[in-house]
Design a protein around this motif. Structure first.
Motif, short mmCIF file in Angstrom:
data_model
loop_
_atom_site.label_atom_id
_atom_site.label_comp_id
_atom_site.label_asym_id
_atom_site.label_seq_id
_atom_site.Cartn_x
_atom_site.Cartn_y
_atom_site.Cartn_z
N UNK A 156 4.13 -1.21 0.01
CA UNK A 156 2.70 -1.08 0.32
C UNK A 156 1.87 -1.62 -0.85
N UNK A 157 2.32 -1.34 -2.07
CA UNK A 157 1.60 -1.81 -3.26
C UNK A 157 1.77 -3.33 -3.45
N UNK A 158 2.95 -3.84 -3.15
CA UNK A 158 3.25 -5.24 -3.43
C UNK A 158 2.79 -6.19 -2.33
N UNK A 159 2.47 -5.66 -1.18
CA UNK A 159 2.10 -6.52 -0.06
C UNK A 159 0.83 -7.30 -0.38
N UNK A 160 0.96 -8.61 -0.51
CA UNK A 160 -0.16 -9.50 -0.84
C UNK A 160 -0.79 -9.19 -2.20
N UNK A 161 -0.03 -8.60 -3.10
CA UNK A 161 -0.54 -8.30 -4.44
C UNK A 161 0.53 -8.67 -5.45
N UNK A 162 0.15 -9.37 -6.50
CA UNK A 162 1.11 -9.81 -7.51
C UNK A 162 1.76 -8.60 -8.20
N UNK A 163 3.05 -8.75 -8.47
CA UNK A 163 3.79 -7.66 -9.11
C UNK A 163 3.22 -7.26 -10.46
N UNK A 164 2.73 -8.24 -11.23
CA UNK A 164 2.18 -7.92 -12.54
C UNK A 164 0.97 -7.02 -12.47
N UNK A 165 0.27 -7.04 -11.34
CA UNK A 165 -0.88 -6.17 -11.14
C UNK A 165 -0.46 -4.85 -10.49
N UNK A 166 0.41 -4.95 -9.48
CA UNK A 166 0.72 -3.78 -8.65
C UNK A 166 1.70 -2.81 -9.32
N UNK A 167 2.70 -3.32 -10.03
CA UNK A 167 3.78 -2.43 -10.49
C UNK A 167 3.33 -1.41 -11.54
N UNK A 168 2.53 -1.78 -12.55
CA UNK A 168 2.08 -0.74 -13.48
C UNK A 168 1.31 0.38 -12.79
N UNK A 169 0.48 0.02 -11.80
CA UNK A 169 -0.25 1.05 -11.05
C UNK A 169 0.72 1.89 -10.23
N UNK A 170 1.72 1.23 -9.63
CA UNK A 170 2.72 1.94 -8.83
C UNK A 170 3.43 3.01 -9.66
N UNK A 171 3.85 2.67 -10.86
CA UNK A 171 4.59 3.64 -11.67
C UNK A 171 3.70 4.77 -12.18
N UNK A 172 2.41 4.49 -12.35
CA UNK A 172 1.48 5.57 -12.67
C UNK A 172 1.35 6.54 -11.51
N UNK A 173 1.34 6.00 -10.29
CA UNK A 173 1.28 6.84 -9.10
C UNK A 173 2.55 7.69 -8.98
N UNK A 174 3.71 7.08 -9.23
CA UNK A 174 4.96 7.84 -9.20
C UNK A 174 4.97 8.95 -10.24
N UNK A 175 4.36 8.69 -11.41
CA UNK A 175 4.29 9.71 -12.45
C UNK A 175 3.35 10.84 -12.02
N UNK A 176 2.25 10.50 -11.36
CA UNK A 176 1.28 11.51 -10.93
C UNK A 176 1.82 12.31 -9.75
N UNK A 177 2.55 11.65 -8.84
CA UNK A 177 3.12 12.31 -7.66
C UNK A 177 4.63 12.11 -7.66
N UNK A 178 5.36 12.90 -8.41
CA UNK A 178 6.79 12.65 -8.64
C UNK A 178 7.69 12.97 -7.45
N UNK A 179 7.19 13.67 -6.44
CA UNK A 179 8.01 14.02 -5.29
C UNK A 179 7.29 13.62 -4.00
N UNK A 180 8.06 13.59 -2.91
CA UNK A 180 7.45 13.29 -1.61
C UNK A 180 6.43 14.37 -1.26
N UNK A 181 6.77 15.63 -1.56
CA UNK A 181 5.85 16.74 -1.27
C UNK A 181 4.53 16.58 -2.02
#
Length: 372
Positions: A156-181
């Motif tokens: 969802x993050x990478x769709x039509x968005x360059x990895x250099x822009x999307x991935x740092x934001x993605x990992x911040x989101x994973x850190x903020x929401x570490x579980x599916x719940x």
């Protein structure tokens, strides 16, 4: 790459400035606006362009959302922001309709050095191509292959968005929401704020949260498949009803994750390549490791993705086995010894006629590698 990396998109220009309550315009300008039936705030409109995620299906996912009413000055595909021009002197009417075009005498010709060869193809279509004996190609999907939920969020993050822009934001989101719940109960406004620089933040945030909620209610399970209309081929899924769940014995086309919101062709291709065999208990990874099934063929060998990085990855995977792969038909051609020697060295690859060409020299392409 760490979760703390700061990324700033070229499409994000910072907070908006409030517009003044009254904008004084010259009488001549007002006459022109009236002549073309334009609103009085026409000069205060500006368009901020961004690519729309190709998998965004508002008819199926956001069917309850009202259709936005668009003014003639706004594109239906791009978000808009409002800025206020400062008019220090009266504007001549002709300057509104005829932008200044430099005369030939004012255009400086580009200088090209005779000592450097031309670039290898279109830079936008080029990718680093690691040697085929490297342990990985470098896709984030390889890192997330054993965590299909996070892999889908990444698509969802990478769709039509360059990895250099999307991935740092993605990992911040994973850190903020570490579980599916945690993601399923995320505050929408907070989520939107975290990914604002990516564009289409409202749709992306809603898709991620709803995907997590649906995953908890009905996680992908072996022997439970759902339709995805027109995937992978046109008309596929039409013989499966919208909420029907079929088992593996059913010959109709359906997929274990197709019931999840926000899952389109790119997400399905990524999941099939990297996750499906493990979910179904056929192997311990996407490479077929640990399979006990006679004649087992990994799922990735039957995928024909449209995404250029997934196509490059499959080209690389087939070369590991000594084959040149045609991404349109899936046909295979034996790679020559010269091709394989070049593939072992790696280099830069670019797309030509829809397939990948490996460049092993910054000056000259290796002969015989066309049509990969």
């Amino acid at each position: 790459m760490t979760a703390g990396d700061e990324v700033r998109s070229k499409y994000f220009s910072g907070p908006e400035r409030p517009a003044p309550s009254h904008l004084s315009l010259p009488d001549e300008t007002r006459k022109i606006l009236a002549e073309f039936d334009l609103p009085s705030d026409f000069l205060a409109s500006d368009s901020s362009l961004s690519d729309a995620p190709s998998d965004l299906d508002l008819k199926e996912f956001d069917s309850d959302l009202p259709t936005p009413q668009l003014s003639p000055t706004k594109s239906p595909h791009f978000p808009t922001r409002h800025t206020t021009p400062v008019l220090s002197t009266p504007v001549k009417p002709t300057s509104l309709l005829k932008p200044e075009i430099p005369t030939p005498s004012r255009i400086k010709p580009l200088k090209v050095s005779p000592y450097f060869p031309p670039a290898l193809g279109d830079p936008e279509s080029c990718l680093p191509f690691p040697p085929i004996d490297a342990p990985s190609f470098g896709l984030v999907q390889e890192q997330l292959a054993h965590d299909p939920f996070r892999l889908l969020i990444a698509t969802i993050f990478l769709n039509r968005t360059r990895g250099g822009v999307a991935l740092p934001v993605l990992f911040k989101v994973f850190q903020r929401y570490p579980t599916i719940e945690a993601m399923a109960t995320a505050d929408l406004s907070e989520f939107v704020s975290m990914i604002h620089c990516l564009g289409f933040q409202n749709q992306r945030a809603k898709k991620c949260i709803t995907l997590a909620q649906t995953w908890l209610a009905a996680p992908p399970t072996k022997n439970k498949r759902y339709r995805k209309l027109h995937y992978p081929q046109k008309l596929d899924g039409r013989d499966v009803s919208r909420h029907e769940c079929i088992d593996d014995a059913d010959p109709r086309v359906a997929w274990e994750i197709a019931h999840l919101p926000g899952v389109g062709a790119y997400s399905l291709d990524s999941w099939r390549i990297f996750c499906r065999d493990e979910l179904r208990g056929l192997a311990s990874d996407w490479k077929g490791t640990g399979t006990l099934t006679p004649g087992f063929v990994p799922e990735w060998k039957s995928v024909l993705p449209q995404d250029k990085e997934l196509r490059a990855y499959l080209t690389w995977m087939w070369l590991k086995e000594g084959w040149l792969w045609d991404r349109h038909s899936g046909d295979l051609t034996a790679a020559s010894d010269k091709m394989l020697r070049a593939a072992h060295r790696g280099g830069v690859a670019h797309e030509e006629d829809g397939n990948w060409v490996l460049e092993t020299s910054p000056v000259k392409a290796a002969n015989g590698l066309h049509g990969m």
